[in-house]
Design an enzyme around this catalytic site. Structure first.
Site, PDB file in Angstrom:
ATOM      1  N   ARG A 203      11.986  -1.373  10.559  1.00  0.00           N
ATOM      2  CA  ARG A 203      10.989  -1.036  11.574  1.00  0.00           C
ATOM      3  C   ARG A 203      10.945  -2.092  12.669  1.00  0.00           C
ATOM      4  O   ARG A 203      11.006  -3.283  12.392  1.00  0.00           O
ATOM      5  CB  ARG A 203       9.607  -0.896  10.915  1.00  0.00           C
TER       6      ARG A 203
ATOM      7  N   ARG B 168       0.459  -8.697  13.629  1.00  0.00           N
ATOM      8  CA  ARG B 168      -0.192  -7.681  12.777  1.00  0.00           C
ATOM      9  C   ARG B 168      -1.081  -8.329  11.733  1.00  0.00           C
ATOM     10  O   ARG B 168      -2.162  -7.814  11.417  1.00  0.00           O
ATOM     11  CB  ARG B 168       0.872  -6.798  12.111  1.00  0.00           C
TER      12      ARG B 168
ATOM     13  N   ARG C 129      -8.990   1.007   9.325  1.00  0.00           N
ATOM     14  CA  ARG C 129      -8.600  -0.357   9.694  1.00  0.00           C
ATOM     15  C   ARG C 129      -9.669  -1.043  10.535  1.00  0.00           C
ATOM     16  O   ARG C 129      -9.483  -2.203  10.902  1.00  0.00           O
ATOM     17  CB  ARG C 129      -7.305  -0.308  10.500  1.00  0.00           C
TER      18      ARG C 129
ATOM     19  N   LYS D 140       0.834  -1.215   0.000  1.00  0.00           N
ATOM     20  CA  LYS D 140       0.000   0.000   0.000  1.00  0.00           C
ATOM     21  C   LYS D 140       0.867   1.263   0.000  1.00  0.00           C
ATOM     22  O   LYS D 140       0.638   2.178  -0.785  1.00  0.00           O
ATOM     23  CB  LYS D 140      -0.912   0.033   1.243  1.00  0.00           C
TER      24      LYS D 140
ATOM     25  N   ARG E 266      11.982  -5.325   4.473  1.00  0.00           N
ATOM     26  CA  ARG E 266      11.639  -3.915   4.237  1.00  0.00           C
ATOM     27  C   ARG E 266      12.624  -2.982   4.949  1.00  0.00           C
ATOM     28  O   ARG E 266      12.984  -3.186   6.101  1.00  0.00           O
ATOM     29  CB  ARG E 266      10.224  -3.628   4.750  1.00  0.00           C
TER      30      ARG E 266
END
Ligand code: ADP
Ligand code: AMP
Length: 223
Positions: free
Chosen positions: A162, A173, A90, A15, A129
């Site tokens: 992160r 998550r 969300r 996203k 990431r």
């Protein structure tokens, strides 16, 4: 008339990556609730202090503060032509609040691209990431590496991994997404605004499919 696009999909679907590309192409503001929370943490605001505990555990930040934060963001001048929402809403309560906010701004949720990616691929993406300290530009060590390891191509700032991209937190998550966010797929499908895109392709192919899936919005794209 302002245009509002909600990018829906699990953590790691792409996203943020697509929002960066599309906001430039479509001339819309990129509104990422995750980036707003990280900015608050960096600036050590009260909101940042509150959000950090939830984020580190992989849980959602409570609806009331999240809704207020996004409402304020959407009222800023750079959202006058509309916005690409990334990571918000969300929960069903956030979706209802968004309809209300946009109604007050004279708009609505125009289209909701749902970026589909399976769980195994999500874990691969999140574990590789790398995110830029200054502005949150997104890289992947294999799928979308920066020109120079550890340095952002756009602004030269440091890249970091992160805290919530650790394997255990990623599992949490994904669980939270399936439990609290996935019901929004049906919610927007019933509203008639959902379009599905195969997110398992490379970044460029996903961008092309997203543009093809929202011709009314992409029609206004800058060349
Ligand atoms: P989200 O915002 O949905 O959590 P990101 O845009 O941050 O997802 O992407 C998660 C990771 O996957 C990043 O490392 C990014 O570079 C990488 N990525 C994004 N889209 C693709 C893609 N189509 N193919 C491979 N890797 C991708
Ligand atoms: P993201 O950058 O979208 O992956 O979000 C990172 C984290 O920020 C999430 O795991 C949540 O803890 C928090 N967060 C971001 N957006 C929201 C939201 N809309 N509602 C609640 N929490 C959020």
């Amino acid at each position: 008339m302002a245009v509002y696009v909600v990018l829906l999909g699990p953590p790691g679907a792409g996203k943020g990556t697509q929002a960066e590309i599309l906001s430039e192409k479509l001339g819309l503001a990129h509104v990422s609730s995750g980036d707003l929370f990280r900015e608050n943490i960096k600036n050590q605001t009260e909101l940042g202090k509150l959000a950090k505990g939830f984020m580190d555990r992989g849980d959602l930040v409570p609806d009331d503060v999240t809704i207020a934060m996004v409402r304020e963001r959407l009222s800023r001048p750079d959202c006058a032509k509309g916005a690409l929402l990334d990571g918000y809403p969300r929960t069903p309560a956030q979706a209802a609040a968004l309809s209300q906010m946009l109604n007050n701004l004279g708009g609505k949720v125009d289209v909701v691209p749902y970026i589909r990616v399976d769980e195994e691929e999500l874990v691969r993406r999140l574990s590789g990431r790398w995110t830029c300290r200054a502005e949150g530009h997104i890289y992947h060590e294999v799928f979308n590496p920066p020109k120079q390891t550890g340095v952002c191509d756009v602004d030269g700032s440091e890249l970091y991994q992160r805290e919530d991209d650790k394997r255990e937190t990623v599992q949490r998550r994904i669980h939270v997404y399936l439990d609290q966010t996935a019901p929004l797929i049906d919610y927007y499908r019933k509203e008639g605004s959902l379009v599905e895109v195969d997110g398992a392709q490379n970044i460029e192919a996903v961008t092309q499919d997203l543009l093809a899936a929202m011709p009314a919005v992409a029609g206004g794209a800058k060349a």
